[in-house]
Design a protein around this motif. Structure first.
Motif, PDB file in Angstrom:
ATOM      1  N   ARG A 134       0.936  -1.194   0.125  1.00 13.52           N
ATOM      2  CA  ARG A 134       0.019   0.049   0.019  1.00 13.52           C
ATOM      3  C   ARG A 134       0.723   1.280   0.124  1.00 13.52           C
ATOM      4  NH1 ARG A 134      -1.072  -2.591   4.241  1.00 13.52           N
ATOM      5  NH2 ARG A 134      -0.855  -0.906   5.654  1.00 13.52           N
TER       6      ARG A 134
ATOM      7  N   ARG B 299      -2.766   4.827  -3.402  1.00 11.71           N
ATOM      8  CA  ARG B 299      -3.880   5.896  -2.982  1.00 11.71           C
ATOM      9  C   ARG B 299      -3.255   7.133  -3.206  1.00 11.71           C
ATOM     10  NH1 ARG B 299      -6.056   7.718   2.946  1.00 11.71           N
ATOM     11  NH2 ARG B 299      -7.724   8.889   2.094  1.00 11.71           N
TER      12      ARG B 299
ATOM     13  N   SER C  72      -0.682   9.157   6.253  1.00 16.74           N
ATOM     14  CA  SER C  72      -1.086   7.919   5.820  1.00 16.74           C
ATOM     15  C   SER C  72      -0.414   7.005   6.186  1.00 16.74           C
ATOM     16  CB  SER C  72      -1.382   8.050   4.192  1.00 16.74           C
ATOM     17  OG  SER C  72      -1.829   6.881   3.798  1.00 16.74           O
TER      18      SER C  72
ATOM     19  N   SER D   4       0.110   6.608  10.118  1.00 11.00           N
ATOM     20  CA  SER D   4      -1.028   5.879  10.791  1.00 11.00           C
ATOM     21  C   SER D   4      -1.107   4.517  10.308  1.00 11.00           C
ATOM     22  CB  SER D   4      -2.260   6.527  10.389  1.00 11.00           C
ATOM     23  OG  SER D   4      -2.556   6.465   8.876  1.00 11.00           O
TER      24      SER D   4
ATOM     25  N   GLU E  37      -1.978   3.357   7.343  1.00  6.69           N
ATOM     26  CA  GLU E  37      -2.899   3.227   6.424  1.00  6.69           C
ATOM     27  C   GLU E  37      -2.317   2.745   5.159  1.00  6.69           C
ATOM     28  OE1 GLU E  37      -4.829   6.624   4.230  1.00  6.69           O
ATOM     29  OE2 GLU E  37      -6.240   6.259   5.568  1.00  6.69           O
ATOM     30  N   SER E  38      -1.036   3.392   5.145  1.00  2.68           N
ATOM     31  CA  SER E  38      -0.080   3.157   3.847  1.00  2.68           C
ATOM     32  C   SER E  38       1.182   2.419   4.453  1.00  2.68           C
ATOM     33  CB  SER E  38       0.127   4.473   3.095  1.00  2.68           C
ATOM     34  OG  SER E  38      -1.237   4.845   2.412  1.00  2.68           O
TER      35      SER E  38
END
Length: 145
Positions: A2, A29, A51, A54, A56-57
Protein backbone atom coordinates in the motif's frame (compact mmCIF):
# COMPACT_ATOMS: atom_id res chain seq x y z
CA UNK A 1 2.24 -2.94 -0.95
CA UNK A 2 0.00 0.00 0.00
CA UNK A 3 1.62 3.22 -1.21
CA UNK A 4 0.36 6.76 -0.62
CA UNK A 5 1.27 8.95 -3.59
CA UNK A 6 0.83 12.71 -3.66
CA UNK A 7 1.76 15.52 -6.00
CA UNK A 8 0.81 19.18 -6.17
CA UNK A 9 0.75 18.96 -9.96
CA UNK A 10 -0.35 16.20 -12.31
CA UNK A 11 2.04 15.75 -15.21
CA UNK A 12 3.54 13.01 -17.38
CA UNK A 13 6.04 11.96 -14.68
CA UNK A 14 3.31 11.60 -12.06
CA UNK A 15 1.19 9.51 -14.43
CA UNK A 16 4.18 7.34 -15.42
CA UNK A 17 5.18 6.62 -11.81
CA UNK A 18 1.63 5.83 -10.70
CA UNK A 19 1.17 3.53 -13.70
CA UNK A 20 4.52 1.84 -12.95
CA UNK A 21 3.56 1.27 -9.31
CA UNK A 22 0.18 -0.18 -10.23
CA UNK A 23 1.67 -2.41 -12.94
CA UNK A 24 4.14 -3.66 -10.33
CA UNK A 25 1.21 -4.82 -8.20
CA UNK A 26 1.10 -2.02 -5.63
CA UNK A 27 -2.12 -0.53 -4.30
CA UNK A 28 -1.73 3.22 -4.81
CA UNK A 29 -3.79 5.83 -2.94
CA UNK A 30 -3.61 9.24 -4.60
CA UNK A 31 -3.45 12.60 -2.85
CA UNK A 32 -3.49 16.19 -4.09
CA UNK A 33 -3.46 16.94 -7.79
CA UNK A 34 -2.32 13.36 -8.47
CA UNK A 35 -5.76 12.28 -7.29
CA UNK A 36 -7.65 15.15 -8.91
CA UNK A 37 -7.74 17.28 -5.74
CA UNK A 38 -5.63 20.40 -6.31
CA UNK A 39 -4.14 21.62 -3.05
CA UNK A 40 -1.01 23.29 -1.74
CA UNK A 41 2.15 21.16 -1.73
CA UNK A 42 2.41 21.46 2.06
CA UNK A 43 -0.99 19.89 2.55
CA UNK A 44 -0.24 17.09 0.09
CA UNK A 45 3.06 16.29 1.81
CA UNK A 46 1.40 16.18 5.24
CA UNK A 47 -1.56 14.05 4.07
CA UNK A 48 0.72 11.44 2.49
CA UNK A 49 2.92 11.40 5.60
CA UNK A 50 -0.10 10.97 7.89
CA UNK A 51 -1.25 8.04 5.77
CA UNK A 52 2.12 6.37 6.34
CA UNK A 53 2.40 7.32 10.03
CA UNK A 54 -1.05 5.87 10.73
CA UNK A 55 -0.17 2.63 8.88
CA UNK A 56 -2.97 3.24 6.40
CA UNK A 57 -0.16 3.09 3.83
CA UNK A 58 3.11 1.21 4.16
CA UNK A 59 5.19 3.80 2.30
CA UNK A 60 4.65 7.17 0.67
CA UNK A 61 5.88 9.08 -2.35
CA UNK A 62 5.52 12.86 -2.65
CA UNK A 63 6.26 15.19 -5.55
CA UNK A 64 6.44 18.93 -6.09
CA UNK A 65 8.42 21.17 -8.45
CA UNK A 66 11.72 20.72 -6.57
CA UNK A 67 10.69 17.94 -4.19
CA UNK A 68 12.03 20.00 -1.30
CA UNK A 69 8.75 21.49 -0.10
CA UNK A 70 6.87 18.21 0.11
CA UNK A 71 9.81 16.54 1.86
CA UNK A 72 9.91 19.30 4.48
CA UNK A 73 6.14 19.07 4.98
CA UNK A 74 6.20 15.27 5.25
CA UNK A 75 9.05 15.35 7.76
CA UNK A 76 6.93 17.43 10.16
CA UNK A 77 4.77 14.36 10.84
CA UNK A 78 6.20 12.28 13.72
CA UNK A 79 7.56 8.93 12.56
CA UNK A 80 8.21 10.08 9.01
CA UNK A 81 11.64 9.99 7.44
CA UNK A 82 11.18 11.59 4.01
CA UNK A 83 14.15 11.65 1.64
CA UNK A 84 14.48 13.77 -1.48
CA UNK A 85 16.24 11.56 -4.03
CA UNK A 86 17.45 12.44 -7.52
CA UNK A 87 19.01 9.12 -8.44
CA UNK A 88 18.67 5.41 -7.70
CA UNK A 89 21.78 5.11 -5.51
CA UNK A 90 20.64 7.92 -3.23
CA UNK A 91 17.23 6.25 -2.98
CA UNK A 92 18.87 2.92 -2.15
CA UNK A 93 20.91 4.58 0.59
CA UNK A 94 17.86 6.39 1.96
CA UNK A 95 16.19 3.04 2.60
CA UNK A 96 19.32 1.11 3.64
CA UNK A 97 20.75 3.62 6.13
CA UNK A 98 17.92 6.04 6.90
CA UNK A 99 14.92 3.69 6.77
CA UNK A 100 13.16 6.38 4.70
CA UNK A 101 9.44 5.68 4.63
CA UNK A 102 8.55 8.55 2.29
CA UNK A 103 10.32 9.25 -1.00
CA UNK A 104 10.31 12.80 -2.38
CA UNK A 105 10.81 13.47 -6.09
CA UNK A 106 11.30 16.65 -8.11
CA UNK A 107 8.78 17.15 -10.90
CA UNK A 108 11.22 19.57 -12.58
CA UNK A 109 14.40 17.53 -12.51
CA UNK A 110 13.23 13.92 -12.77
CA UNK A 111 12.48 12.22 -16.08
CA UNK A 112 9.99 9.37 -16.26
CA UNK A 113 12.74 6.78 -16.76
CA UNK A 114 14.86 8.08 -13.89
CA UNK A 115 11.79 8.32 -11.64
CA UNK A 116 11.02 4.64 -12.27
CA UNK A 117 14.64 3.71 -11.48
CA UNK A 118 14.55 5.74 -8.25
CA UNK A 119 11.24 4.25 -7.15
CA UNK A 120 12.36 0.68 -7.90
CA UNK A 121 15.67 1.12 -6.06
CA UNK A 122 13.89 2.64 -3.07
CA UNK A 123 11.18 -0.03 -2.91
CA UNK A 124 13.58 -2.95 -3.36
CA UNK A 125 16.23 -1.94 -0.80
CA UNK A 126 15.48 -3.11 2.75
CA UNK A 127 16.57 -1.18 5.81
CA UNK A 128 20.01 -2.50 6.78
CA UNK A 129 19.42 -2.12 10.55
CA UNK A 130 22.82 -0.51 11.01
CA UNK A 131 21.76 2.98 12.07
CA UNK A 132 19.61 2.39 15.15
CA UNK A 133 21.52 4.96 17.21
CA UNK A 134 20.88 7.74 14.69
CA UNK A 135 17.27 6.78 14.10
CA UNK A 136 16.78 6.71 17.87
CA UNK A 137 18.11 10.27 18.09
CA UNK A 138 15.54 11.33 15.49
CA UNK A 139 12.72 9.63 17.40
CA UNK A 140 13.78 11.30 20.65
CA UNK A 141 13.89 14.69 18.93
CA UNK A 142 10.36 14.13 17.60
CA UNK A 143 9.13 13.40 21.13
CA UNK A 144 11.05 16.03 23.04
CA UNK A 145 12.13 18.69 20.56
Amino acid sequence: MRIAFGADEKNHMVDAVVRHLEQSGHLVRLFGAAGGEPEAWGETGVRVARSVASNESELGIVCCWTGTGVSIAANKVPGIRAALCGDAETARGARKWNDANVLALSLRATSEAVAREIVDAWLNEPYGKTEEESLGAISRAERHG
